[in-house]
Write an enzyme that holds these catalytic residues in place. Structure first.
Site, short mmCIF file in Angstrom:
data_model
loop_
_atom_site.label_atom_id
_atom_site.label_comp_id
_atom_site.label_asym_id
_atom_site.label_seq_id
_atom_site.Cartn_x
_atom_site.Cartn_y
_atom_site.Cartn_z
N GLU A 6 -13.24 9.30 -38.74
CA GLU A 6 -12.70 9.18 -37.28
C GLU A 6 -11.47 10.35 -37.32
OE1 GLU A 6 -11.15 8.34 -33.45
OE2 GLU A 6 -13.00 8.25 -34.58
N GLY B 277 -7.52 18.29 -49.32
CA GLY B 277 -8.79 18.15 -48.38
C GLY B 277 -10.11 17.95 -48.87
N TYR C 269 -15.78 22.88 -43.03
CA TYR C 269 -16.91 21.92 -42.92
C TYR C 269 -18.29 22.77 -43.08
CZ TYR C 269 -14.16 18.44 -40.68
OH TYR C 269 -13.04 17.47 -40.72
#
Length: 149
Positions: A83, A97, A131
């Site tokens: 989320e 991260g 990503y």
């Protein structure tokens, strides 16, 4: 820099809400965060939790988090839905991260989920580039449907 990744505990909730507000500010939607601390705590640590999280901690302070829940796909079964995922500006580029994202992927695999799903804003180039390092598929074909009540 010693970054510790651990599961969030109820005592982290106030700090998590600060970081959630930071994320909303970054995403140009500061007024959208309306959840109360009590509701947030109960939703994560009450009798029927619906979310879980990992935090990145440095020197005793939470400087990042990844909050997820379980989503069901009629095609794939249970999936982990990421989320929110945020690392404070001062920690960006220092590996926090990656440590958080890797821990969430590990969690999904441990639970036997077939996929991990998340959203990223089309203008958030730093996140998109992050990503892409994982060879993630960013699917532009789907639109988000939302009904506010």
């Amino acid at each position: 820099m010693n970054i510790q990744i651990r599961r969030a505990v109820k005592e982290d909730c106030a700090r998590l809400l600060e970081l959630i507000q930071e994320l909303a500010d970054y995403e140009k939607a500061p007024e959208e965060v309306t959840v109360t601390l009590a509701h947030f705590e109960d939703s994560g640590f009450g009798p029927n939790p619906v979310w879980w999280a990992f935090v990145a901690e440095i020197d005793g302070k939470v400087e990042g988090f990844a909050l997820y829940y379980i989503r069901y796909s009629t095609w794939k079964g249970q999936c982990l839905y990421l989320e929110d995922f945020l690392v404070t500006e001062k920690l960006r580029g220092k590996g926090a991260g990656k440590l958080l994202f890797d821990r969430v992927m590990e969690e999904a695999k441990e639970k036997g989920f077939k996929r991990m799903v998340w959203q990223v804003l089309d203008w958030n180039e730093p996140a998109i580039n992050f990503y892409k390092k994982y060879n993630a598929t960013l699917d532009p074909a789907w639109l988000n449907g939302i009904l506010d009540f």
